[in-house]
Design a protein around this motif. Structure first.
Motif, PDB file in Angstrom:
ATOM      1  N   ASP A  63       0.839  -1.196   0.000  1.00 16.56           N
ATOM      2  CA  ASP A  63       0.000   0.000   0.000  1.00 16.56           C
ATOM      3  C   ASP A  63       0.875   1.247   0.000  1.00 16.56           C
ATOM      4  O   ASP A  63       1.928   1.290   0.628  1.00 16.56           O
ATOM      5  CB  ASP A  63      -0.884   0.035   1.250  1.00 16.56           C
ATOM      6  N   SER A  67      -3.002   5.449   1.705  1.00 20.96           N
ATOM      7  CA  SER A  67      -4.023   4.763   0.916  1.00 20.96           C
ATOM      8  C   SER A  67      -3.919   3.250   1.114  1.00 20.96           C
ATOM      9  O   SER A  67      -2.900   2.737   1.562  1.00 20.96           O
ATOM     10  CB  SER A  67      -3.888   5.102  -0.572  1.00 20.96           C
ATOM     11  N   ARG A  78      -7.660   2.283  -5.419  1.00 20.78           N
ATOM     12  CA  ARG A  78      -6.843   2.748  -4.297  1.00 20.78           C
ATOM     13  C   ARG A  78      -7.715   3.745  -3.553  1.00 20.78           C
ATOM     14  O   ARG A  78      -8.301   4.641  -4.170  1.00 20.78           O
ATOM     15  CB  ARG A  78      -5.565   3.404  -4.820  1.00 20.78           C
ATOM     16  N   ILE A  79      -7.837   3.579  -2.226  1.00 17.37           N
ATOM     17  CA  ILE A  79      -8.734   4.438  -1.455  1.00 17.37           C
ATOM     18  C   ILE A  79      -8.032   5.020  -0.233  1.00 17.37           C
ATOM     19  O   ILE A  79      -7.044   4.471   0.246  1.00 17.37           O
ATOM     20  CB  ILE A  79     -10.007   3.693  -1.003  1.00 17.37           C
ATOM     21  N   ASP A  80      -8.580   6.103   0.253  1.00 16.18           N
ATOM     22  CA  ASP A  80      -8.135   6.698   1.514  1.00 16.18           C
ATOM     23  C   ASP A  80      -8.748   5.853   2.628  1.00 16.18           C
ATOM     24  O   ASP A  80      -9.961   5.687   2.685  1.00 16.18           O
ATOM     25  CB  ASP A  80      -8.625   8.144   1.611  1.00 16.18           C
ATOM     26  N   GLN A  87      -9.249   7.118  -4.647  1.00 20.79           N
ATOM     27  CA  GLN A  87      -8.165   7.974  -5.126  1.00 20.79           C
ATOM     28  C   GLN A  87      -7.780   7.652  -6.562  1.00 20.79           C
ATOM     29  O   GLN A  87      -7.366   8.531  -7.299  1.00 20.79           O
ATOM     30  CB  GLN A  87      -6.949   7.830  -4.206  1.00 20.79           C
TER      31      GLN A  87
END
Length: 98
Positions: A63, A67, A78-80, A87
């Motif tokens: 990672d 994120s 891909r995320i916060d 993202q």
């Protein structure tokens, strides 16, 4: 001749009211894809999100700071981790691997 005219009338009526007599699967697939479009900036709701615990199984490295990787509606993203904001959208995946 009567059968031919009846069939033509049926097809014409179905066309006027918007009913397809032939199911080619294309419209239903397009509708499903339109409903599940994943976009950057969108918040991934918990019921739609699978958090990836083994990024290597998807050909990803670790990672990135700030994120995590996940799958939302069949798309690798891909995320916060705090806000669940998407993202980036990486690619479609056929199945969950972890």
């Amino acid at each position: 001749m009567l059968l031919r005219n009846s069939l033509l009338a049926l097809v014409a009526s179905a066309t006027v009211i918007g009913v397809s007599l032939v199911d080619d699967g294309l419209r239903s697939n397009e509708a499903a894809e339109a409903r599940t479009e994943v976009m950057v900036g969108e918040t991934a709701m918990p019921g739609r999100l699978h958090v990836i615990s083994h990024p290597g199984r998807y050909g990803l490295g670790p990672d990135l700071p700030g994120s995590i990787y996940g799958v939302v509606d069949g798309m690798l993203v891909r995320i916060d981790p705090n806000t669940r904001e998407i993202q980036s959208v990486i690619r479609r995946v056929d199945r969950i691997l972890d």
